[in-house]
Design a protein around this motif. Structure first.
Motif, short mmCIF file in Angstrom:
data_model
loop_
_atom_site.label_atom_id
_atom_site.label_comp_id
_atom_site.label_asym_id
_atom_site.label_seq_id
_atom_site.Cartn_x
_atom_site.Cartn_y
_atom_site.Cartn_z
N UNK A 1 32.42 90.01 10.13
CA UNK A 1 31.59 90.47 9.03
C UNK A 1 32.16 90.19 7.65
N UNK A 2 33.28 89.46 7.59
CA UNK A 2 33.89 89.15 6.31
C UNK A 2 33.43 87.82 5.76
N UNK A 3 33.97 87.47 4.59
CA UNK A 3 33.62 86.21 3.95
C UNK A 3 34.90 85.42 3.67
N UNK A 4 34.88 84.14 4.06
CA UNK A 4 36.07 83.32 3.90
C UNK A 4 35.68 81.85 3.80
N UNK A 5 36.57 81.09 3.15
CA UNK A 5 36.45 79.64 3.07
C UNK A 5 37.85 79.07 3.16
N UNK A 6 37.96 77.79 3.49
CA UNK A 6 39.29 77.21 3.61
C UNK A 6 39.28 75.72 3.30
N UNK A 7 40.46 75.18 3.06
CA UNK A 7 40.62 73.74 2.96
C UNK A 7 42.09 73.39 3.18
N UNK A 8 42.32 72.15 3.63
CA UNK A 8 43.69 71.67 3.77
C UNK A 8 44.33 71.65 2.39
N UNK A 9 45.60 72.06 2.34
CA UNK A 9 46.26 72.16 1.04
C UNK A 9 47.75 71.92 1.17
N UNK A 10 48.27 71.07 0.30
CA UNK A 10 49.70 70.87 0.13
C UNK A 10 50.03 71.38 -1.27
N UNK A 11 50.74 72.50 -1.35
CA UNK A 11 50.97 73.14 -2.65
C UNK A 11 51.78 72.28 -3.60
N UNK A 12 52.47 71.26 -3.08
CA UNK A 12 53.26 70.39 -3.96
C UNK A 12 52.38 69.39 -4.71
N UNK A 13 51.10 69.31 -4.34
CA UNK A 13 50.18 68.36 -4.98
C UNK A 13 49.28 69.09 -5.98
N UNK A 14 49.34 68.67 -7.21
CA UNK A 14 48.54 69.29 -8.27
C UNK A 14 47.05 69.30 -7.92
N UNK A 15 46.56 68.18 -7.42
CA UNK A 15 45.14 68.05 -7.13
C UNK A 15 44.68 69.05 -6.06
N UNK A 16 45.54 69.32 -5.08
CA UNK A 16 45.17 70.27 -4.02
C UNK A 16 45.03 71.68 -4.57
N UNK A 17 45.89 72.04 -5.51
CA UNK A 17 45.81 73.36 -6.13
C UNK A 17 44.54 73.48 -6.97
N UNK A 18 44.23 72.45 -7.71
CA UNK A 18 43.00 72.46 -8.51
C UNK A 18 41.77 72.51 -7.62
N UNK A 19 41.85 71.81 -6.48
CA UNK A 19 40.70 71.76 -5.57
C UNK A 19 40.39 73.11 -4.94
N UNK A 20 41.42 73.88 -4.62
CA UNK A 20 41.14 75.17 -3.97
C UNK A 20 40.57 76.17 -4.97
#
Length: 250
Positions: A55-74
């Motif tokens: 009953x909760x709400x969630x979303x996800x994506x692959x992420x490498x925290x060392x990559x600037x673009x991945x942080x912006x994307x999430x």
């Protein structure tokens, strides 16, 4: 305490296991909308499915925290899916402990990239939104190794001391600038997670596995601290939490 968590959109890095996984499930059960990032998409997809079925709400994506673009994307994912970002829990971390004399310099670099740059990248990605809306909560996992020095953990300690200092400066600057961005830094002791799996030095690994087998407690304990921090009224900050097993003399 009033449930100030319901409806909040919370990004969690390092979300596929341990502290991140426990926190995601707890916050979702309290009505938060969680946005999960980590390297293992199969684990993330399974968590989103479990949270949604409950009953909760969630979303996800692959992420490498060392990559600037991945942080912006999430951050973009959170906005596209849920319309905003209220908090980010910077939880991704590595602890390949070893004596300095072992000269495991590749592991040193990995710790700096994930434990330091990962935090910086996350803050940089979310800061424009927090500044514009004049609210936001940055929560980061440091360690008791960010409070005192431990032999065999020279570089890891250094990365976690950085998190401590950086988060305190962020809190003070936000107060001065009137952006109302709150911070909470968490200093866990022996918590049973996958953190020990990255230790390649055999003697160090044996010592740490023995320590955690003796003292380690559930990552749920840290999740409850994140819940508490997010539950506080908007005019209140608890900026530091040191937490560990009651019987561990850390």
């Amino acid at each position: 305490m009033t449930n100030n968590i319901a409806g909040k959109v919370v990004i969690i890095t390092g979300a596929s296991s341990g502290i991140g996984e426990a926190t995601a499930k707890l916050l979702a059960s309290k009505g938060a909308k969680v946005v999960l990032g980590a390297r293992r998409i199969d684990r993330l997809d399974a968590m989103v499915d479990e949270i949604t079925k409950a009953g909760g709400e969630a979303a996800c994506q692959v992420m490498d925290v060392t990559k600037t673009a991945d942080n912006e994307a999430i951050v973009m994912l959170a906005k596209e899916k849920f319309g905003k970002v209220d908090a980010i829990f910077l939880n991704a971390g590595l602890m390949p402990a070893s004596p300095v004399s072992a000269l495991k310099t590749d592991e040193w670099d990995e710790m700096v990239d994930v434990n330091i740059k990962g935090v910086l990248n996350g803050v940089a990605a979310v800061m424009p939104s927090f500044t514009e809306q004049k609210s936001g909560h940055v929560i980061a996992t440091s360690s008791v190794a960010g409070l005192k020095a431990y032999p065999g953990n020279g570089v890891y300690c250094g990365t976690k001391w950085f998190v401590r200092s950086f988060m305190e400066v962020l809190r003070m600057e936000s107060a001065t600038e009137g952006t109302n961005i709150r911070t909470a830094t968490i200093y866990p002791a022996a918590i049973n997670t996958e953190l020990l799996d990255t230790i390649s030095d055999e003697a160090t690994a044996e010592a740490y596995h023995g320590l955690y087998k003796t003292y380690g407690i559930s990552p749920d304990r840290i999740a409850s601290i994140v819940e508490f921090a997010l539950s506080l009224p908007e005019d209140t900050t608890v900026n530091e939490f040191t937490i560990g097993p009651a019987n561990q003399p850390w």
